[in-house]
Scaffold this active site. Structure first.
Site, PDB file in Angstrom:
ATOM      1  N   SER A  52     -10.246  42.140  85.683  1.00 30.57           N
ATOM      2  CA  SER A  52     -11.002  41.361  85.011  1.00 30.57           C
ATOM      3  C   SER A  52     -11.422  42.013  83.335  1.00 30.57           C
ATOM      4  O   SER A  52     -11.575  43.324  83.688  1.00 30.57           O
ATOM      5  CB  SER A  52     -11.917  40.443  84.988  1.00 30.57           C
ATOM      6  N   TYR A  99     -19.529  37.506  88.887  1.00 26.41           N
ATOM      7  CA  TYR A  99     -18.179  37.617  89.019  1.00 26.41           C
ATOM      8  C   TYR A  99     -17.900  39.117  88.284  1.00 26.41           C
ATOM      9  O   TYR A  99     -17.097  39.770  88.686  1.00 26.41           O
ATOM     10  CB  TYR A  99     -17.655  37.196  87.807  1.00 26.41           C
TER      11      TYR A  99
HETATM   12  P1  NAP Z   1      -8.798  30.030  89.158  1.00 26.73           P
HETATM   13  O1  NAP Z   1      -8.983  28.602  88.806  1.00 26.73           O
HETATM   14  O2  NAP Z   1      -8.931  31.402  88.824  1.00 26.73           O
HETATM   15  O3  NAP Z   1      -7.062  30.253  90.318  1.00 26.73           O
HETATM   16  C1  NAP Z   1      -7.448  30.965  91.482  1.00 26.73           C
HETATM   17  C2  NAP Z   1      -6.392  29.864  92.511  1.00 26.73           C
HETATM   18  O4  NAP Z   1      -7.265  31.272  93.860  1.00 26.73           O
HETATM   19  C3  NAP Z   1      -6.429  28.463  92.416  1.00 26.73           C
HETATM   20  O5  NAP Z   1      -5.654  27.902  93.072  1.00 26.73           O
HETATM   21  C4  NAP Z   1      -7.923  28.295  93.572  1.00 26.73           C
HETATM   22  O6  NAP Z   1      -8.357  27.115  94.442  1.00 26.73           O
HETATM   23  C5  NAP Z   1      -7.854  29.246  94.568  1.00 26.73           C
HETATM   24  N1  NAP Z   1      -8.973  30.307  95.460  1.00 26.73           N
HETATM   25  C6  NAP Z   1      -9.978  30.077  94.501  1.00 26.73           C
HETATM   26  N2  NAP Z   1     -11.203  30.094  95.907  1.00 26.73           N
HETATM   27  C7  NAP Z   1      -9.539  30.926  96.762  1.00 26.73           C
HETATM   28  C8  NAP Z   1      -9.815  31.074  98.632  1.00 26.73           C
HETATM   29  N3  NAP Z   1     -11.252  30.950  99.098  1.00 26.73           N
HETATM   30  N4  NAP Z   1      -8.941  30.982  99.143  1.00 26.73           N
HETATM   31  C9  NAP Z   1      -7.509  30.343  99.159  1.00 26.73           C
HETATM   32  N5  NAP Z   1      -7.645  30.183  97.013  1.00 26.73           N
HETATM   33  C10 NAP Z   1      -8.699  30.561  96.218  1.00 26.73           C
HETATM   34  O7  NAP Z   1      -7.224  30.178  87.686  1.00 26.73           O
HETATM   35  P2  NAP Z   1      -6.656  31.261  86.707  1.00 26.73           P
HETATM   36  O8  NAP Z   1      -7.179  31.210  85.326  1.00 26.73           O
HETATM   37  O9  NAP Z   1      -5.272  31.633  86.594  1.00 26.73           O
HETATM   38  O10 NAP Z   1      -7.202  32.787  87.377  1.00 26.73           O
HETATM   39  C11 NAP Z   1      -6.981  34.180  88.709  1.00 26.73           C
HETATM   40  C12 NAP Z   1      -6.956  35.309  88.523  1.00 26.73           C
HETATM   41  O11 NAP Z   1      -7.250  35.959  87.186  1.00 26.73           O
HETATM   42  C13 NAP Z   1      -9.070  34.829  88.613  1.00 26.73           C
HETATM   43  O12 NAP Z   1      -8.861  36.121  89.974  1.00 26.73           O
HETATM   44  C14 NAP Z   1      -9.594  35.526  87.793  1.00 26.73           C
HETATM   45  O13 NAP Z   1     -10.685  35.448  88.143  1.00 26.73           O
HETATM   46  C15 NAP Z   1      -8.366  36.443  87.435  1.00 26.73           C
HETATM   47  N6  NAP Z   1      -9.067  36.309  85.858  1.00 26.73           N
HETATM   48  C16 NAP Z   1      -8.656  34.639  84.860  1.00 26.73           C
HETATM   49  C17 NAP Z   1      -8.779  34.888  83.716  1.00 26.73           C
HETATM   50  C18 NAP Z   1      -8.598  34.258  82.697  1.00 26.73           C
HETATM   51  O14 NAP Z   1      -9.277  34.590  81.376  1.00 26.73           O
HETATM   52  N7  NAP Z   1      -7.920  32.861  83.111  1.00 26.73           N
HETATM   53  C19 NAP Z   1      -9.240  36.319  83.090  1.00 26.73           C
HETATM   54  C20 NAP Z   1      -9.167  37.549  83.543  1.00 26.73           C
HETATM   55  C21 NAP Z   1      -9.231  37.709  85.595  1.00 26.73           C
HETATM   56  P3  NAP Z   1      -9.413  26.265  93.268  1.00 26.73           P
HETATM   57  O15 NAP Z   1      -8.952  25.478  91.815  1.00 26.73           O
HETATM   58  O16 NAP Z   1     -10.123  25.235  94.067  1.00 26.73           O
HETATM   59  O17 NAP Z   1     -10.467  27.034  92.729  1.00 26.73           O
HETATM   60  C1  GCO Z   2     -16.262  34.455  81.525  1.00 27.32           C
HETATM   61  C2  GCO Z   2     -14.879  33.753  81.495  1.00 27.32           C
HETATM   62  C3  GCO Z   2     -14.130  35.527  82.206  1.00 27.32           C
HETATM   63  C4  GCO Z   2     -13.257  35.587  82.087  1.00 27.32           C
HETATM   64  C5  GCO Z   2     -11.958  36.530  82.405  1.00 27.32           C
HETATM   65  C6  GCO Z   2     -11.756  37.639  81.224  1.00 27.32           C
HETATM   66  O1  GCO Z   2     -16.888  33.625  81.390  1.00 27.32           O
HETATM   67  O2  GCO Z   2     -16.693  35.420  80.819  1.00 27.32           O
HETATM   68  O3  GCO Z   2     -14.545  33.378  82.399  1.00 27.32           O
HETATM   69  O4  GCO Z   2     -14.918  35.980  82.650  1.00 27.32           O
HETATM   70  O5  GCO Z   2     -12.031  34.766  82.409  1.00 27.32           O
HETATM   71  O6  GCO Z   2     -12.381  37.481  84.114  1.00 27.32           O
HETATM   72  O7  GCO Z   2     -10.633  38.797  81.607  1.00 27.32           O
END
Ligand code: NAP
Ligand code: GCO
Length: 264
Positions: free
Chosen positions: A145, A158
């Protein structure tokens, strides 16, 4: 030349990949030739994922598994090995966030975030590495992240977890590089998914959410990322094209980490 990006014959396991970033990465792997395996926390999500992959012409294998539960993970990996084969590529994508000011956050909420975002990638990696050692190769990709590098109000757990995940990545690379296992991270910038939807909600008067406007001003690309923006980097890190890249975090952030922010 393009063969070095091919994932033909590879088995890729992406955690939490029923929708969002995990879904996009798994779909990209399928297009690059890999067999797709994914898990999610409950049956409803897994069925939703299976239907979505099918609709995209992808024959994915879905499993219900909580990635924080070591016994359940061990059981899932054994099942995958007997039903599909040994995992060549693991993407630790499943994650959660709790946006709570630090002094209002309970220790149990803090622990929950660390459990899913840091302990689970350790458990998952630990359970696929023996198979990779037997096969003589492996790729582990941890979804980090911006918060692996930066802090911000309300995301203490986080940021602690994603900073830890960056170091776990470097440690797996250090410990298993000699065995031809590469472990790298992808650090997505702000990506439009359900996880970030509350930060982009339109105001009552139809204007942008202040956080949405803040992110646009902080990003040289002047937009939020999309899950599709992560496809190319994820293929690179899973393929032979990155065989000498190890312990690296590839930030896919439209330039956020390079930029001081929009001048007043
Ligand atoms: P997300 O909502 O974080 O989706 C992740 C998936 O993991 C969901 O289907 C969630 O289920 C599932 N999950 C949660 N806890 C779990 C567990 N204990 N065992 C198995 N599955 C589990 O969606 P995303 O935004 O696509 O994020 C994916 C990854 O990228 C995450 O690690 C997030 O931190 C990271 N990330 C996201 C962003 C962003 O801007 N979106 C940026 C940087 C990094 P539920 O729907 O029930 O929660
Ligand atoms: C927040 C965001 C994030 C990200 C992401 C950024 O509340 O600042 O949810 O932390 O989505 O991981 O890289």
């Amino acid at each position: 030349m393009c063969d070095m990006f091919s994932l033909k014959g590879k088995i890729a396991l992406v955690t939490g990949a029923s929708y969002g970033i995990g879904y996009a990465i798994a779909s990209a792997y399928a297009k690059a030739g890999a067999t797709i395996v994914f898990n999610d926390i409950n049956e409803e999500l897994v069925n939703k994922g299976l239907a979505a992959y099918k609709n995209d012409g992808i024959e994915a294998h879905g499993y219900v598994c909580d990635v924080t539960d070591e016994a359940a993970v061990t059981e899932m990996i054994a099942k995958i090995e007997s039903e599909v084969g040994t995992v060549d590529i693991l993407v630790n994508n499943a994650g959660i966030i709790k946006r709570i000011p630090m002094c209002e956050m309970s220790a149990s909420d803090f622990r929950k975030v660390i459990d899913v975002d840091l302990n689970a990638p350790f458990i998952m990696a630990k359970s696929v590495i023996p198979g990779m050692l037997k096969k003589g190769h492996g790729k582990i990709i941890n979804i980090c992240s911006m918060m692996s590098e930066l802090g911000r109000e309300t995301v203490s757990a986080y940021a602690a977890a994603k900073g830890g995940l960056k170091m776990l990545t470097k440690n797996i690379a250090s410990e298993f590089g000699e065995a031809n296992i590469q472990c790298n991270g992808i650090g997505p910038g702000y990506i439009a998914t359900p996880q970030t939807a509350p930060l982009r909600e339109k105001q009552a008067d139809g204007s942008r959410h202040p956080f949405d406007a803040f992110i646009i001003a902080k990003t040289p690309a002047a937009r939020w990322g999309t899950p599709e923006d992560l496809m190319g980097p994820a293929i690179f890190l899973a393929s032979d094209a990155s065989n000498f890249v190890n312990g690296h975090i590839l930030y896919v952030d439209g330039g956020i980490l390079a930029y001081i922010g929009k001048q007043p």
